[in-house]
Write an enzyme that holds these catalytic residues in place. Structure first.
Site, PDB file in Angstrom:
ATOM      1  N   HIS A  70     -63.922  56.217-110.333  1.00 43.75           N
ATOM      2  CA  HIS A  70     -65.299  56.478-110.744  1.00 43.75           C
ATOM      3  C   HIS A  70     -66.162  56.896-109.559  1.00 43.75           C
ATOM      4  CE1 HIS A  70     -66.891  52.814-108.878  1.00 43.75           C
ATOM      5  NE2 HIS A  70     -65.798  52.207-109.323  1.00 43.75           N
ATOM      6  N   GLU A 182     -61.015  47.291-113.891  1.00 42.26           N
ATOM      7  CA  GLU A 182     -60.960  46.793-112.522  1.00 42.26           C
ATOM      8  C   GLU A 182     -60.499  45.335-112.514  1.00 42.26           C
ATOM      9  OE1 GLU A 182     -60.273  47.132-109.665  1.00 42.26           O
ATOM     10  OE2 GLU A 182     -61.988  47.995-108.575  1.00 42.26           O
TER      11      GLU A 182
END
Length: 328
Positions: A70, A182
């Site tokens: 990201h 994550e």
């Protein structure tokens, strides 16, 4: 490995018969030199002992995956300087920064200029704001306007981004998957919102792979171990192998990528291993090929050809045989 040395002499200078004594080395410098020597010796041993052997796999058992971390999130600004900053509650489900959106625009231009955009059949994203904003910004359609017959991938100003709505027209489908989230637990920035909230902000993203509306995977007092992240990463890779799409983009996170990819490349040259698993920068894209070596997928080849002679003769062949004389 051959190491070349260049030895230069100054004209008219006499070479001493005995070398001068080496300069004194402190204990600290001596340890540093020892460490460097060991590191060099280890790398030299790896590269000298390594025997280059190409890998060969059936094409229909391979997929091209484009891995993307990201763009910069609001938590990265302070967190990159002080790891403990990731503990701050205000970084809950951290969205992108203005710089992060610039990174998205730059990567979007690259995937279009390189022709990559037209080849991608599916985009898989972690279901957090920063990854979904990156996914729709890079791989989504153009700006959304009222009156369009398709849902927007992202509504205007999602995550206080001050960005216009993004259309889902003429772009690959985007699906959210929990397996590529994550490192789970403890850090508020890695906790997701409810699916109801996300479905309002990202109407055209497919959330059907997510079973729970609330985030039941993230624990405030328990952090996933590195081994658990790696195991989850392998499950995700196996899931990718079961997909029918041949070329897939994945938008995910630095920790997830590092722990997952560190399990690959152990049979390769050390520099290739480093290419695979070194830490990703914000909005970095790396293209790789994944081979299904366990027969997980069942998709047949569309290019293989058996090459056998047809068992039924053609009418032309039958006619030709009928006209042949008996003594031919």
């Amino acid at each position: 490995m051959t190491i070349k040395f260049t030895l230069t002499f100054h004209r008219h200078h006499r070479i001493p018969t005995t070398p001068p004594p080496p300069p004194a080395i402190s204990a600290g410098n001596h340890l540093a030199l020892q460490r460097k020597s060991l590191q060099f010796a280890a790398l030299s041993s790896q590269t000298m002992d390594y025997v280059a052997t190409p890998g060969l796999y059936p094409l229909h058992r391979c997929k091209t995956i484009h891995l993307v971390r990201h763009a910069q999130g609001v938590h990265n600004i302070e967190g990159d300087k002080n790891y403990k900053a990731y503990m701050k509650p205000e970084y809950f489900d951290a969205p992108l920064t203005p710089l992060g959106w610039q990174q998205v625009d730059n990567l979007r231009k690259h995937v279009h200029d390189s022709g990559l955009f037209k080849r991608i059949e599916l985009v898989v994203t972690s279901p957090l704001s920063r990854t979904m904003q990156t996914a729709v910004g890079v791989f989504g359609g153009e700006g959304y306007t009222d009156g369009m017959t398709v849902l927007p991938l992202m509504v205007a100003n999602a995550g206080f981004s001050e960005r216009s709505a993004i259309s889902s027209f003429n772009c690959p489908p985007i699906v959210a998957v929990e397996h590529c989230r994550e490192h789970l637990g403890v850090h508020p920035c890695d906790q997701r919102r409810s699916m109801n909230e996300y479905q309002y902000l990202f109407p055209a993203i497919d959330f059907s792979q997510i079973e729970s509306d609330e985030d039941i995977l993230w624990k405030a007092d328990v952090r996933e171990t590195k081994a658990e992240v790696a195991a989850r990463g392998l499950k995700f890779m196996n899931w990718l192998c079961t997909r029918k799409e041949r070329e897939i983009a994945v938008v995910t996170h630095s920790g997830f990528l590092f722990h997952t990819l560190s399990q690959f490349g152990n049979d390769s040259h050390p520099l290739i291993k480093d290419e695979i698993c070194k830490h990703f920068a914000n909005c970095e894209l790396r293209s790789m090929v994944i081979a299904d070596r366990s027969m997980i997928a069942t998709e047949p080849s569309v290019t293989n050809y058996p090459g056998k002679i047809p068992s039924v003769l053609s009418p032309l062949s039958d006619t030709a045989n009928a006209k042949k004389p008996e003594n031919s």
